[in-house]
Design an enzyme around this catalytic site. Sequence first.
Site, PDB file in Angstrom:
ATOM      1  N   LYS A 286       0.826  -1.196   0.000  1.00  0.00           N
ATOM      2  CA  LYS A 286       0.000   0.000   0.000  1.00  0.00           C
ATOM      3  C   LYS A 286       0.870   1.259   0.000  1.00  0.00           C
ATOM      4  O   LYS A 286       1.995   1.242   0.500  1.00  0.00           O
ATOM      5  CB  LYS A 286      -0.879   0.034   1.257  1.00  0.00           C
ATOM      6  CG  LYS A 286      -1.948  -1.028   1.351  1.00  0.00           C
ATOM      7  CD  LYS A 286      -2.693  -0.885   2.662  1.00  0.00           C
ATOM      8  CE  LYS A 286      -3.771  -1.937   2.825  1.00  0.00           C
ATOM      9  NZ  LYS A 286      -4.903  -1.743   1.894  1.00  0.00           N
ATOM     10  N   ARG A 360     -10.828 -11.294   1.447  1.00  0.00           N
ATOM     11  CA  ARG A 360     -11.743 -12.291   0.880  1.00  0.00           C
ATOM     12  C   ARG A 360     -11.149 -13.697   0.948  1.00  0.00           C
ATOM     13  O   ARG A 360     -11.895 -14.681   0.980  1.00  0.00           O
ATOM     14  CB  ARG A 360     -12.093 -11.909  -0.557  1.00  0.00           C
ATOM     15  CG  ARG A 360     -10.930 -11.910  -1.536  1.00  0.00           C
ATOM     16  CD  ARG A 360     -11.198 -11.104  -2.794  1.00  0.00           C
ATOM     17  NE  ARG A 360     -11.258  -9.681  -2.490  1.00  0.00           N
ATOM     18  CZ  ARG A 360     -11.468  -8.738  -3.409  1.00  0.00           C
ATOM     19  NH1 ARG A 360     -11.606  -9.074  -4.698  1.00  0.00           N
ATOM     20  NH2 ARG A 360     -11.504  -7.477  -3.071  1.00  0.00           N
TER      21      ARG A 360
END
Length: 509
Positions: A286, A360
């Site tokens: 990130k 997920r």
Amino acid sequence: MHSAADILRGVTTFALRTASPAKTRAEAVVVGVLPDGVLAPGAEDVAAAYGRKLKGLLATVGAKGAPGEVAKVPTGGTIASPLLVLVGLGADPDAAAVRRAAGNAARAVTNAASVALALPADGPELVRAVVEGYRLGGYAFTSYKSKPATPTTPAEVVVLTPVARRAEVAAAVESAQVVVDAVVATRDWVNTPPADLTPPAFADAIAAAVKDVNKGLPKGGAKVKVDVLDETRLAELGCGGLLGVGAGSAAPPRLVELTYAPADAVAHVALVGKGITFDSGGLWIKPAASMATMKEDMAGAAAVVQATLAAARLGLPVRISAFAALAENMIGDAAMRPGDVLTTYDGTTVEVSNTDAEGRLVLADALGRAVEAEPDTIVDIATLTGHMVLALGDRLAGVMGDDDVVAQVIAAGAAAGEDAWPMPIPEYMDDRIHSSAIADLAQYDGIRWGGGLFAAAFLRAFTGALPWAHLDIAGPTFNKGGPNGHLTAGATGYGVATLIEYVRARGDA
């Protein structure tokens, strides 16, 4: 007079009384202001005491009744209390408005030994909102302060209400205390620095919380059982999602499973939470600014655990199977790579394309375990996608899944004072999640648009066709700005109250 036993939480005693706000000798009295320049219900005696001077007073201090407004006025003997606190409620205030106003009041009243709250509170729902708002608005995380500020929490908070003597009102206060305890515990976990709440440490903290709650349950009450699956057991079970995400970290992943099974259960709910204790993005690292608050990425797991413990404390007649999927997404020599294929608990193969779409993957394993528990419904909660923040902002959660369950979750959020909005899972998302050329599912397809909907479609593939809803709480779980109502800076504990209300409603159905 006292209409119910005082309820002690920490150093503050909450009590219900029918006393007049103009005559109470509390060191501060809190009243609501409406936009038309009058005081809200509950403050009639204060308005009468000021008489014609009231409108001029409100104008002088700029109290126009708008939400978020707070003004403090020395009373000079006009009423028995020395300090009058005016909080804006907005037009037609409901429980949510009262909750926010009570939260603002909690931060406005400092160094008072006693506070009387004369906000609209003529029924259980509003009384509960007053208690929740005041406690949550006064929350502060000081565990890491070397010299914590002197506590300003009053020794006594009195809720003034004409229905103080009703048993259902006393019960609403007790329920509010349990909900707030769960939200506060969630905020504490989410605010904890990630080096101190790695997956193993978080699992230990959950086990300790379960032990503490079980000790306090009444004799004969159903206790919560906890099972912590470490990396060895996860490997034996084939939980490739958790193991793949956690491979780059020195702190191995955990799957914590809780079971609350009261003998009188009339329904069975599975709760599944994402618990990424820190998300660097992995090899898809990130930007630095996006990493600053990534300790928040375990908020879904914290909410699931605390909602389950609250249900046990409240004795709700619903079986709960809860699953907290814990991992740390870091960069290391064993970190998963774009192009890797993972095999999840239920045997599904998944091609990884974006290591920053890790939530997920851990939820896939946890959902597979939840399906085997054979619940009536499944609800998962996760700080899953930035796409949902772009779509709905930072105060709304997105809810996707089966229409009936989505509607139930949104209704629960409304009752809890947590805003949520239904989002679709278009049919074409099924084609996108099946777009991998080498595995059963694609974890990510590089298409910029609809990423939150893609993630929900991916999760749906692991729900075994059971009734299911997914809460994407990436926006409202962490307040990066200043305090607002009952929401303080940092972790908000969003979702805990919604899950409790959802479970409560299943018990009443």
